[in-house]
Design a protein around this motif. Structure first.
Motif, short mmCIF file in Angstrom:
data_model
loop_
_atom_site.label_atom_id
_atom_site.label_comp_id
_atom_site.label_asym_id
_atom_site.label_seq_id
_atom_site.Cartn_x
_atom_site.Cartn_y
_atom_site.Cartn_z
N PHE A 304 -39.09 -23.69 -2.52
CA PHE A 304 -39.97 -23.55 -1.35
C PHE A 304 -41.37 -23.13 -1.79
N LEU A 305 -41.44 -22.16 -2.69
CA LEU A 305 -42.75 -21.69 -3.16
C LEU A 305 -43.52 -22.82 -3.84
N LYS A 306 -42.81 -23.59 -4.64
CA LYS A 306 -43.46 -24.70 -5.36
C LYS A 306 -43.93 -25.77 -4.39
N GLU A 307 -43.08 -26.15 -3.46
CA GLU A 307 -43.41 -27.22 -2.52
C GLU A 307 -44.57 -26.85 -1.61
N ASN A 308 -44.77 -25.55 -1.40
CA ASN A 308 -45.83 -25.10 -0.51
C ASN A 308 -47.05 -24.53 -1.25
N LEU A 310 -47.37 -22.17 -3.32
CA LEU A 310 -47.43 -20.71 -3.25
C LEU A 310 -47.10 -20.04 -4.58
N GLU A 311 -46.71 -20.82 -5.57
CA GLU A 311 -46.25 -20.26 -6.84
C GLU A 311 -47.30 -19.39 -7.52
N GLU A 312 -48.50 -19.92 -7.61
CA GLU A 312 -49.55 -19.27 -8.41
C GLU A 312 -49.93 -17.91 -7.86
N MET A 347 -37.16 -8.44 -13.43
CA MET A 347 -37.92 -9.60 -13.88
C MET A 347 -39.01 -9.87 -12.85
N LEU A 348 -40.17 -10.30 -13.32
CA LEU A 348 -41.30 -10.52 -12.42
C LEU A 348 -42.12 -11.71 -12.89
N LYS A 349 -42.48 -12.55 -11.93
CA LYS A 349 -43.28 -13.75 -12.22
C LYS A 349 -44.53 -13.73 -11.34
N TYR A 350 -45.68 -13.83 -12.00
CA TYR A 350 -46.97 -13.86 -11.29
C TYR A 350 -47.95 -14.60 -12.18
N PRO A 351 -47.94 -15.93 -12.11
CA PRO A 351 -48.73 -16.76 -13.03
C PRO A 351 -50.19 -16.39 -13.12
#
Length: 486
Positions: A304-308, A310-312, A347-351
């Motif tokens: 969902f984040l990728k399709e919208n 919102l990932e970055e 774990m944490l992801k925040y490009p």
């Protein structure tokens, strides 16, 4: 014509520049995925940090693959030494929400409600213009069970899908709100009906569906959503096809399984009901199934984040309130200072700000979560009091590996023990036993007490001193209750 074309291109250029500027300066979103009673060895990203002997505690073939959860660590950071402030549900959650040790929150023991005046990261983010939502298990509103949509929101404006207590496996939504769709016997036992449990009604799927609905609603504004999944906490039941997915596995007894004559610390307490003599094969298979169901649903969220797009700009966090021993040291569940009870995934992801593939070997506790996440989001939190530290500089550092021997302390909810921990050593002090010092590098199974070994005298003294300094600083009741300074 050329004049109009040139003007059009200028407007497009200005528009793109403004869009780019707006995106660059947009507040970061926060999405927290939180599980309950989750053993680290069931996560691929954590198995990679362990020796084969540690990674495959129940046998070489007995693994559950978690590719979606692993993406969070691979695309961001993994903390190898993150601990529950107290390895049971309520106090760990209280610390995570507030940045305080449990004794300061009103919730040092399970089922004790948060004090009305505590401030959560949800409230702080709401005050900073965020749409705030909480979906799933809360366990901070006292004994109400299941306690859907508590009146006290603590800053989480959308809490229709917040439930206070219980590990219900099947839910449904009615006009008035969410209800448990399981039969509850007079003796309090919950009956799991396999026929009712599907990809819409099973609790993990149900909650993720609602979380995605909220994300769709809030995706065009800064949002904070915490999704607290009650699994893989028992009862160990999962819907099809996960309920039979691991039937081919046979789980070996852990090396640390209790054997008659073992000289375990007295704080293990063999008389407690969560002591086990043999591993329950079906329970383990169902546990793995729950983990796999969680991972597949995390995949839906990441998609969902990728399709919208919102990932970055979205900080994705995965963690748990505490672990599960799963037969290690002859115990089930949690409540002990052993690693797979007290240490949890983080774990944490925040490009935009966090380097991918980053590992941090530094001790943290749940009290560090709120100040750190606010720091990472550039939210001014200087007017608030926290017991934890703001470690956002570690998270944003360009270094792919950080090693630090910071000491933190963790405690038992009922003051049966307290422990000082860093990235290698753990000192456990109890009124009922001699001190135990574990060297997690030399003895990762936590079977040997190095406390009286002359070679460990300096580290034992350092841990002892820092433990009492922190306990005194944060008014830990065990210090005075048991006069542990003697």
């Amino acid at each position: 014509m050329k004049k109009y074309l040139l003007l059009s291109l200028c407007f497009v250029s200005i528009g793109l520049t403004n869009f780019s500027f707006a995106q660059k300066n947009k507040k970061p979103n926060l999405l927290i995925i939180h599980t309950d009673e989750h053993n680290l060895r069931t996560l691929g990203a954590y198995r990679k940090t362990l020796s084969d002997e540690q990674a495959f505690m129940w046998g070489k073939e007995t693994i559950v693959e978690t590719p979606n959860l692993d993406k969070i660590a691979d695309g961001g950071l993994l903390c190898e030494n993150w601990y529950a402030t107290s390895p049971v549900c309520t106090p760990s959650r209280a610390s995570m929400m507030t940045g305080l040790y449990p004794v300061a929150t009103g919730s040092p023991i399970n089922d004790m409600p948060l004090n009305d005046d505590v401030i959560t990261f949800g409230q702080i983010l709401k005050d900073n213009g965020y749409a705030t939502s909480y979906v799933g298990k809360w366990h901070l509103d006292g004994e109400d069970k299941p306690g859907f949509e508590p009146a006290r929101k603590f800053g989480f404006d959308h809490n229709r899908y917040m439930m206070n207590r219980g590990h219900w496996k099947i839910l449904k939504e009615e006009k008035e709100g969410v209800v448990v769709d399981q039969e509850v016997k007079k003796n309090g036992n919950i009956v799991f009906d396999q026929k009712k449990a599907n990809e819409k009604s099973f609790t993990t799927d149900f909650l993720v569906d609602r979380a995605l609905k909220i994300l769709e609603q809030d995706k065009d504004k800064p949002f904070c959503l915490m999704l607290s999944i009650p699994d893989p906490h028992g009862p160990n039941h999962v819907r099809a096809p996960y309920n039979t997915m691991y039937d081919h596995l046979t789980f070996e007894e852990p090396r640390t399984a209790y054997k008659q004559g073992d000289t375990s610390p007295l704080w293990v307490n063999r008389k407690k009901k969560n002591s086990v003599k043999t591993i329950n094969q079906n329970a383990m298979r169902q546990y793995y199934g729950m983990v796999k169901c969680v991972d597949d649903n995390v995949g839906r969220i990441l998609s969902f984040l990728k399709e919208n797009n919102l990932e970055e700009n979205t900080i994705v966090v995965f963690t748990s309130d505490h672990g599960d021993l799963l037969g290690e040291h002859g115990k089930q569940n949690k409540g002990l200072p052993y690693e797979t009870s007290a240490r949890v995934a983080f774990m944490l992801k925040y490009p935009k700000k966090v380097k991918s593939g980053k590992h941090i070997q530094k001790a943290f506790t749940m009290a560090d979560f709120t100040p750190t996440i606010l720091g990472l989001m550039d939210i001014d939190h200087t007017k608030y009091t926290f017991h934890g530290i703001d470690a956002s500089s570690d998270f944003k550092s360009k270094k792919k590996s950080i090693v630090d021997d910071r000491i933190v302390y963790i405690t038992n909810a009922r003051s049966k023990w307290v422990a000082a921990v860093n990235n290698r050593y753990k000192l456990v002090v109890s009124p009922n036993d001699k001190p135990w010092l574990f060297d997690l590098q030399e003895d990762p199974d936590e079977l040997i007490n190095f406390y009286t070994d002359p070679a460990y005298q300096k580290i034992a003294q350092r841990l002892h001193k820092e433990l009492f300094v922190q306990m005194d600083k944060y008014n830990e009741p065990a210090l005075k209750k048991h006069n542990l300074l003697k």
